[in-house]
Write a protein that holds these residues in place. Structure first.
Motif, PDB file in Angstrom:
ATOM      1  N   VAL A  44       0.846  -1.198   0.000  1.00  0.00           N
ATOM      2  CA  VAL A  44       0.000   0.000   0.000  1.00  0.00           C
ATOM      3  C   VAL A  44       0.879   1.245   0.000  1.00  0.00           C
ATOM      4  CG1 VAL A  44      -1.594   1.349   1.435  1.00  0.00           C
ATOM      5  CG2 VAL A  44      -2.047  -1.063   1.010  1.00  0.00           C
ATOM      6  N   GLY A  45       1.917   1.239   0.810  1.00  0.00           N
ATOM      7  CA  GLY A  45       2.847   2.378   0.824  1.00  0.00           C
ATOM      8  C   GLY A  45       3.538   2.565  -0.519  1.00  0.00           C
ATOM      9  N   PHE A  46       3.953   1.466  -1.128  1.00  0.00           N
ATOM     10  CA  PHE A  46       4.621   1.529  -2.426  1.00  0.00           C
ATOM     11  C   PHE A  46       3.696   2.112  -3.495  1.00  0.00           C
ATOM     12  CE2 PHE A  46       5.581  -0.518  -6.529  1.00  0.00           C
ATOM     13  CZ  PHE A  46       6.861  -0.039  -6.726  1.00  0.00           C
ATOM     14  N   THR A  73      -5.880   3.629  -1.344  1.00  0.00           N
ATOM     15  CA  THR A  73      -5.394   2.292  -1.665  1.00  0.00           C
ATOM     16  C   THR A  73      -5.827   1.295  -0.594  1.00  0.00           C
ATOM     17  OG1 THR A  73      -3.502   3.283  -2.789  1.00  0.00           O
ATOM     18  CG2 THR A  73      -3.350   0.945  -2.269  1.00  0.00           C
ATOM     19  N   SER A  74      -5.834   1.730   0.659  1.00  0.00           N
ATOM     20  CA  SER A  74      -6.312   0.861   1.742  1.00  0.00           C
ATOM     21  C   SER A  74      -7.790   0.540   1.580  1.00  0.00           C
ATOM     22  CB  SER A  74      -6.067   1.523   3.097  1.00  0.00           C
ATOM     23  OG  SER A  74      -4.701   1.726   3.315  1.00  0.00           O
ATOM     24  N   VAL A  75      -8.569   1.515   1.162  1.00  0.00           N
ATOM     25  CA  VAL A  75     -10.003   1.283   0.942  1.00  0.00           C
ATOM     26  C   VAL A  75     -10.200   0.294  -0.205  1.00  0.00           C
ATOM     27  CG1 VAL A  75     -12.142   2.384   0.166  1.00  0.00           C
ATOM     28  CG2 VAL A  75     -10.755   3.476   1.926  1.00  0.00           C
ATOM     29  N   ILE A  76      -9.477   0.481  -1.292  1.00  0.00           N
ATOM     30  CA  ILE A  76      -9.583  -0.436  -2.431  1.00  0.00           C
ATOM     31  C   ILE A  76      -9.191  -1.845  -2.007  1.00  0.00           C
ATOM     32  CG2 ILE A  76      -8.634  -1.001  -4.702  1.00  0.00           C
ATOM     33  CD1 ILE A  76      -8.327   2.057  -5.139  1.00  0.00           C
ATOM     34  N   LEU A  77      -8.118  -1.963  -1.235  1.00  0.00           N
ATOM     35  CA  LEU A  77      -7.665  -3.268  -0.767  1.00  0.00           C
ATOM     36  C   LEU A  77      -8.708  -3.921   0.136  1.00  0.00           C
ATOM     37  CD1 LEU A  77      -5.359  -5.344  -0.667  1.00  0.00           C
ATOM     38  CD2 LEU A  77      -4.453  -4.080   1.290  1.00  0.00           C
TER      39      LEU A  77
END
Length: 93
Positions: A44-46, A73-77
């Motif tokens: 996620v950081g990348f 990105t966290s929400v998508i994941l």
């Protein structure tokens, strides 16, 4: 661009969605060797750093784009992992 507009733009970015789903699938394939949470957090950081610095450099505040990118990105994941769980439960696995 406001924070809400940036967040929505990142949530609907097809590249971000695709690379996040690929991150999730890779994590499930290598989970026995690498674990679960560290690869996801690093991925996620990348992704959050990669997209605004490589694909869209010089388009506004990079720190804000990276910060919002971590959230989007966290929400998508989370959505992708939830959908995977629902599909597997529906299939009886």
């Amino acid at each position: 661009m406001t924070l809400a507009e940036l967040f929505m733009a990142q949530l609907t970015d097809p590249f971000r969605i695709g690379i996040t789903v690929a991150l999730m699938l890779t994590m499930f394939r290598t989970r026995a060797n690498t674990g679960t949470w560290l690869p996801l957090a690093m991925g996620v950081g990348f992704i959050a750093v990669l997209i605004p610095t490589v694909l869209y450099p010089g388009q506004g505040d990079a720190a804000m784009a990276i910060g919002v990118g971590i959230l989007s990105t966290s929400v998508i994941l989370a959505v992708a992992m939830g959908l995977r769980t629902l599909v597997l439960r529906g299939l009886g696995r």
